[in-house]
Design a protein around this motif. Structure first.
Motif: not given
Length: 595
Positions: A130-147
């Protein structure tokens, strides 16, 4: 001094003994150093589990209460306590994930990315995926928010590959589909969401998340249907079921999206009254949830469709809210920046205190380590220097002796080959003829002069060739020595070459090549005319040699073997070599090399 040391080091047992001493010193150093490292590790590996647990609990309490500045402070303190990080990977990565979530709420996406990168090296050391999944998901959100949707998809896919449970995979697939919807890839989103929407997947760890995630899947599927068109009934059915699943949670923040979905639906399938109705419901849900950003966005939607009287009212609210949001975000960012600064300062102070304590305890050991290093370095350096002196000196002497021996053997062989018969014939002539006779004296003098000339030629072949301004004169002098009453030598182009710009080594090799060609000509004793032409063409020196000898070059011919030495010399100066083996008018050879 070096000469006195050489006999000492010529004994192999002394060298071997010195090498053994150096190896012993090196072994002692490494054993001592490894003990110091072990002691340092034992010092740092104190049990911090309880302290980390208490700090983490405080951080979670503040996070759940919505006090994100305090939560950030304690999450940051938790990750600073995780040293070494391998021993507390769960707490370290988990804290960084929460820090990233807080940073993203404040819109600090670049700081969030830098924080996540620190967690990536320790993802494999965590006890749960779950720690790795959350880290990858947050990184995905980060790139999504920065278009940057492509990078967002990349990290969502990494999270999907890491996930094990069906529920987590379904949630990640829904996030991937949502990115596709923003890219207007509605068919791809539909292909992902339709299969998982038909299955009711439960979250066994946190059952309350089941309906929320399913609501999100249906909402995203409805958006894909609306984008595609021709799916009117399916889109409305998904929106209805999504809203039905969300209402029991009494969560106005989730309802914002549900009502906005209806707004998009009735915008697509033109129904102005319902479109306005759901735009207002989404606006009021945002207002109740105190989500200023969504409230402003929904006000903008209402402004587009209302009449002038109401539009003016909404515009006043929109302007006031927008200014208020800008001011509050600016204030929050400034306050949050202070929290980050204080956390970094706290990190530096803690790190400095730890270093001071460790250095006091290990100061004596480090001093010993430095002494061992000095002994080893000095010993090895001394051994290497003496060995190199011995090796280079003996190698130089050996090579010099080999060169001298080879040169002496070559000169001896040449003297034997060229002078042996002449000297023997001269001695016989002296024994068998009366030297009082004037003719006999003349013949003896000619024979001795011939022996002298050959000896002088051999001496010149092995003597140093001057390469200064005298080079051309000496080269011509050497060539003229092969000119006799029976052999005429014609030179052309020698004076037009700038010999001073040609490399010294190339001058010497040219001198030896011409000397060897003329020697072969004289030895064949079948030439009466020799032509040597020198030309400078395109930064290359071209030399053409021709004589009217009757020697034929063949594979087994002695002349072919003699020319091998000429060819080898030319190759050393990166030149090219050609000779005409089919010539009927004599012997022809040409070669060139770069100036």
């Amino acid at each position: 001094m070096i000469k006195n040391l050489l006999p000492f080091f010529q004994k192999k047992n002394i060298l071997f003994s010195l090498l053994i001493i150096c190896l012993i010193l090196a072994t002692l150093f490494f054993v001592s150093f490894s003990k110091a490292e072990k002691k340092q590790k034992n010092h740092t590996k104190t049990d911090l589990s309880n302290k980390i647990k208490k700090t983490s609990e405080k951080a979670h309490a503040f996070f759940d209460a919505g006090k994100y500045d305090s939560a950030y402070f304690y999450f940051n303190k938790t990750q600073l306590l995780c040293d070494p990080k391998e021993d507390y990977a769960d707490a370290y990565v988990g804290s960084l994930n929460y820090i990233v979530e807080i940073l993203q709420r404040y819109g600090n996406f670049y700081e969030a990315e830098a924080t996540l990168i620190k967690a990536f090296p320790y993802l494999d050391k965590t006890s749960s995926k779950k720690y790795a999944i959350n880290a990858y998901t947050f990184m995905a959100f980060n790139y999504f928010y920065t278009y940057n949707n492509e990078k967002a998809l990349y990290y969502h896919r990494k999270a999907l590959k890491t996930a094990i449970s069906t529920f987590r995979k379904a949630r990640i697939l829904s996030e991937i589909a949502f990115v596709y919807v923003q890219q207007k890839k509605f068919q791809e989103a539909k292909d992902i969401l339709e299969p998982i929407s038909k299955c009711k997947i439960a979250d066994k760890i946190t059952p309350s998340n089941t309906n929320l995630v399913r609501s999100g899947i249906l909402y995203n599927l409805a958006l894909s249907y609306i984008g595609l068109g021709n799916h009117k009934e399916q889109a409305l059915k998904c929106l209805d079921e999504s809203l039905e699943l969300t209402i029991p949670y009494n969560n106005d923040f989730e309802l914002i999206a549900n009502y906005f979905g209806y707004y998009l639906y009735y915008s697509k399938y033109y129904n102005p009254e319902l479109k306005k109705f759901y735009a207002e419901k989404s606006y009021h849900a945002a207002k109740r949830a105190k989500s200023a950003g969504n409230e402003i966005d929904r006000l903008a939607d209402l402004l587009k469709m209302d009449k002038a009287e109401k539009a003016k009212k909404y515009w006043e609210i929109y302007t006031r809210k927008n200014d208020s949001l800008y001011l509050s975000r600016k204030t929050a960012k400034n306050q949050f920046a202070d929290v980050i600064y204080d956390s970094k300062k706290d990190k530096e102070e803690n790190f400095e205190l730890k270093n001071q304590k460790a250095e006091r305890e290990l100061q004596l050991q480090r001093q010993k380590n430095r002494s061992y290093i000095s002994y080893v370095v000095i010993s090895l350096s001394l051994f290497i220097i003496l060995f190199l002196i011995f090796y280079i000196t003996t190698k130089g002497k050996r090579e010099k002796n080999d060169i001298i021996l080879k040169s002496e053997m070559r000169i001896s062989q040449k003297l034997h080959n060229e002078l042996n018969s002449n000297i023997y014939e001269t001695l016989l002539f002296v024994q068998d003829h009366n030297l009082e006779n004037q003719d006999n004296k003349e013949k003896l003098l000619d024979s001795l002069n011939n022996i002298y000339s050959k000896t002088r030629n051999i001496s010149r072949e092995n003597s140093k060739v001057p390469t200064d301004e005298r080079y051309l004169a000496i080269l011509k002098e050497m060539i003229s020595e092969y000119k006799t009453k029976d052999v005429n030598i014609i030179l052309n182009g020698f004076d037009s070459v700038f010999w001073s710009k040609i490399d010294k080594n190339k001058k010497i090799i040219l001198y030896r090549i011409l000397q060897e060609l003329l020697f072969n000509m004289k030895k064949s004793n079948s030439s009466s005319l020799v032509s040597i032409i020198v030309k400078e063409i395109n930064k290359n020196l071209l030399i053409s040699y021709t004589d009217n000898s009757n020697e034929i070059i063949s594979e087994n011919n002695i002349l072919e073997k003699r020319l091998q030495n000429v060819e080898n010399r030319i190759e050393t100066i990166k030149g090219t070599f050609n000779f005409d083996s089919n010539s009927e008018s004599g012997f022809k050879i040409s070669f060139k090399f770069p100036i």
